[in-house]
Structure formats: C-alpha cells, structure tokens
Design a protein around this motif. Structure first.
Motif, PDB file in Angstrom:
ATOM      1  N   VAL A  66       0.786  -1.187   0.022  1.00 53.81           N
ATOM      2  CA  VAL A  66       0.162   0.212   0.083  1.00 53.81           C
ATOM      3  C   VAL A  66       0.880   1.239  -0.144  1.00 53.81           C
ATOM      4  O   VAL A  66       1.963   1.376   0.650  1.00 53.81           O
ATOM      5  N   ARG A  86      -8.211   7.766  -8.781  1.00 49.30           N
ATOM      6  CA  ARG A  86      -7.359   7.614  -7.791  1.00 49.30           C
ATOM      7  C   ARG A  86      -8.324   7.736  -6.454  1.00 49.30           C
ATOM      8  O   ARG A  86      -9.491   8.609  -6.160  1.00 49.30           O
ATOM      9  N   ILE A  87      -7.911   7.068  -5.413  1.00 51.87           N
ATOM     10  CA  ILE A  87      -8.562   6.706  -4.223  1.00 51.87           C
ATOM     11  C   ILE A  87      -7.725   7.309  -2.916  1.00 51.87           C
ATOM     12  O   ILE A  87      -6.602   6.385  -3.061  1.00 51.87           O
ATOM     13  N   CYS A 130      -7.422   6.741   0.891  1.00 58.22           N
ATOM     14  CA  CYS A 130      -7.940   6.277   2.144  1.00 58.22           C
ATOM     15  C   CYS A 130      -7.370   6.987   3.328  1.00 58.22           C
ATOM     16  O   CYS A 130      -6.076   7.399   3.208  1.00 58.22           O
ATOM     17  N   SER A 178      -6.853   2.421   7.458  1.00 60.32           N
ATOM     18  CA  SER A 178      -6.913   3.003   6.320  1.00 60.32           C
ATOM     19  C   SER A 178      -5.959   1.809   5.304  1.00 60.32           C
ATOM     20  O   SER A 178      -6.314   1.609   4.002  1.00 60.32           O
ATOM     21  N   ALA A 228      -7.634   0.069   2.129  1.00 61.64           N
ATOM     22  CA  ALA A 228      -6.668   0.178   0.924  1.00 61.64           C
ATOM     23  C   ALA A 228      -6.536  -1.029   0.186  1.00 61.64           C
ATOM     24  O   ALA A 228      -6.586  -1.502  -0.684  1.00 61.64           O
ATOM     25  N   LEU A 283      -9.404  -2.754  -1.278  1.00 60.71           N
ATOM     26  CA  LEU A 283      -9.768  -2.289  -2.557  1.00 60.71           C
ATOM     27  C   LEU A 283      -8.968  -2.675  -3.684  1.00 60.71           C
ATOM     28  O   LEU A 283      -9.317  -2.965  -4.728  1.00 60.71           O
ATOM     29  N   GLN A 284      -7.793  -2.701  -3.192  1.00 62.53           N
ATOM     30  CA  GLN A 284      -6.788  -3.483  -4.327  1.00 62.53           C
ATOM     31  C   GLN A 284      -7.008  -4.791  -4.660  1.00 62.53           C
ATOM     32  O   GLN A 284      -7.045  -5.189  -5.753  1.00 62.53           O
ATOM     33  N   PHE A 295      -9.093  -2.178  -7.743  1.00 63.41           N
ATOM     34  CA  PHE A 295      -8.616  -1.027  -7.630  1.00 63.41           C
ATOM     35  C   PHE A 295      -7.106  -0.829  -7.940  1.00 63.41           C
ATOM     36  O   PHE A 295      -6.417  -1.335  -7.031  1.00 63.41           O
ATOM     37  N   ASN A 325      -5.210   2.281  -8.278  1.00 61.82           N
ATOM     38  CA  ASN A 325      -4.751   3.750  -8.003  1.00 61.82           C
ATOM     39  C   ASN A 325      -5.125   4.248  -6.499  1.00 61.82           C
ATOM     40  O   ASN A 325      -5.479   5.193  -6.605  1.00 61.82           O
ATOM     41  N   VAL A 326      -4.844   3.310  -5.634  1.00 63.86           N
ATOM     42  CA  VAL A 326      -5.156   3.669  -4.269  1.00 63.86           C
ATOM     43  C   VAL A 326      -3.851   4.077  -3.429  1.00 63.86           C
ATOM     44  O   VAL A 326      -2.937   3.568  -3.344  1.00 63.86           O
TER      45      VAL A 326
END
Length: 312
Positions: free
Chosen positions: A125, A183-184, A186, A195, A199, A202-203, A207, A209-210
C-alpha cells in the motif's frame, strides 16, 4: 501498564515484561488535556491521564451523506446536521468521494513511485504525504475514503469523503460505480492502520490507483484543513497492549466498541507484540471493549485492558 499481565485463553505467554513497541502506530502522539474555555492544546501527560476530551464548534451547514461500504454490507443513508470549519463550494454529489475544487494551488509534479509503502494483508500500500493528499483535495483529483467507523466519521471527516470502514480480514471489497482506475485516498486516525486495511481490500477488488494518507487524519484535523462533522470534538485516547506467539507476525489485532461500531487495528510485530491506539468517543474505564487477535478473542472493561499486557 502497572506491571500486570492479563492472560487470555489456555496458551498464555510466559513473558510478562513490558511490551516492546513496534507493533503499534509508530511513536505515540501526545494525549489531549481538556481546557473547557480555550479548546485544546497537545500536551504530553502520563498515560493514566487518558480519555481527555476537547471540543470546538464551527459554522453550520446542512448535508445529507451516503455511507458507502463494501459489497458485503448494505448501504445506509446518513442524514446529519454537519458543521463546516471553512467556507467551500457546495458538494454536489456527496456519494462520489470527490470534494469540490477550491483554492488555486500551483501546478506541481507528483511522483507516486517515490512514496513510502507499507504492507497490509499481503498487499503493498502506497503512503501519500499529507501535503500531496491536500493538493489532490484542492484540485478534486481524488476520491476520499474514511476508513474509520461511522461514529468517528459523523464527528468529523475530510470534506467530501465517504465512509467505508475497514473490516477485519480485509473484507469489504470495492465501492460500487467507482472506476477501477480512479485515484482513491483512504485515511484513518492511527495514522494508517485501518486505512491500509481498507486500501488493501480495494486493491484486492481490482482498484489500481489507491493511496493512504501517511500521517493520518490527526494533522488534517489539528491544522483545520477542510472538514465537516457534527461537533468536532476530539476522541478519547487509550492504549491496549498485548503479545501473542510470533507466528502471527504480520496479522492484526482489533479492538471494537460493538454498540457504536468504533474500531481500531494494529499489526502484530515480529516478536508477537502489538499496541492498539484507541481513539474512541463516549467511552469510560467501565466500557466493554472487544479485542480480537488470531490467538484470542476477549471482551473486558477498557480500564482492565489498558492496565495490563494481554497475552495468549
């Protein structure tokens, strides 16, 4: 920690010495001293002087928010009377995670490959410096995700952010209707444990672009950067320390106030030690807090948890 060890379960560790740091939130931040007439000021105080509360009230604005959670939980609407700490353009779509563009930041080059990284649930991350996160925020160049629980989010959150809490086991999946390349950013409060867990989920959901705010929400709050919330009071802070078998290194310990959904997480260090830095609202020493690790699951009054090293 009072020199006391609280053993949990049948596999209690024989070690009872003070917990070695390194599994918690980095260097511990100063607790807050309550000053009723003048807001708050950071102050280093003895650990037993915990649960200090500070408050400030700012201008009122009406907002209806949408709680956007992972695919495994239903969506719930938030209808809250939010206060804003600054005058900004209206947020036309509170569910999209984008703040409205504001200010006039100078164009700058941002190289995410230079960012430090951390590992959460097997995912690498990227940790975005807070000044980069603010640059993206001013330009409406990122969607913002608050990984804390709903209680903390309603008290205060980054302007435009949605609430999508981290979940144990990195479950939670993606966020519906958001593009996989968006782009996110957290964030959480400790400064990037919850966070990073969010993240990582999400990955894992695709996703690509975290990011996570490296310094967490604390400096954003302390420097009065754009926020909304219901009362802007500071949370009460406490530390819950423990140790498990080193075989669990890299996994997480979790603390939860189940009635309100407030939670915190901390990675387990190479020696099996962990330190949970709780930033919870409306709790006392008598409040039951649930602590879950790969080795044990226990619910005890907060005062009992903070006065001992949990082992198991």
């Amino acid at each position: 920690m009072g020199g006391r060890t609280l053993s949990v379960g049948m596999s209690a560790s024989p070690r009872s010495q003070a917990l070695r740091r390194g599994g918690g939130c980095g260097q511990r931040q100063p607790l807050l001293r309550w000053r009723p007439q003048s807001g708050y000021e950071p102050s280093r105080v003895p650990r037993r002087r915990r649960h200090r509360l500070a408050g400030r009230r700012l201008g009122l604005s009406r907002a209806v928010r949408l709680l956007v959670v992972g695919a495994r939980e239903p969506r719930r609407s938030i209808d809250a009377e939010f206060h804003a700490n600054t005058s900004l353009p209206a947020d036309e779509d509170p569910a999209d995670g984008y703040p409205p563009a504001y200010g006039d930041p100078d164009e700058r080059s941002v190289d995410p490959s230079s960012f430090p990284t951390t590992t959460a649930n097997g995912e690498t991350v990227r940790l975005a410096p807070i000044e980069v996160a603010r640059y993206w925020h001013q330009r409406a160049d990122a969607r913002f995700v608050d990984a804390r629980g709903l209680e903390a989010y309603e008290r205060s959150h980054i302007y435009g952010a949605v609430n999508s809490p981290a979940q144990r086991g990195s479950s939670g999946g993606g966020i519906g209707e958001w593009g996989k390349d968006d782009r996110i950013v957290c964030y959480c409060g400790c400064p990037h444990h919850l966070s990073s867990v969010r993240a990582s989920a999400l990955q894992q959901a695709g996703f690509s672009n975290v990011f996570v705010i490296d310094e967490g929400f604390g400096p954003w709050y302390e420097n009065d950067l754009p926020m909304r919330g219901t009362d802007f009071s500071a949370p009460q802070e406490a530390f819950v320390d423990g140790e498990v078998d080193p075989q669990y290194a890299g996994d997480y310990a979790w603390a939860t106030h189940e009635p309100s959904g407030q939670r915190e997480a901390a990675p387990i260090g190479a020696d099996g030690a962990f330190s949970l830095h709780l930033k919870f609202y409306d709790v006392t020493d008598e409040t039951p807090i649930r602590v879950q690790t790969p080795a044990f699951d226990v619910t005890e009054p907060l005062g009992e948890l903070t006065d001992a090293v949990l082992t198991g």
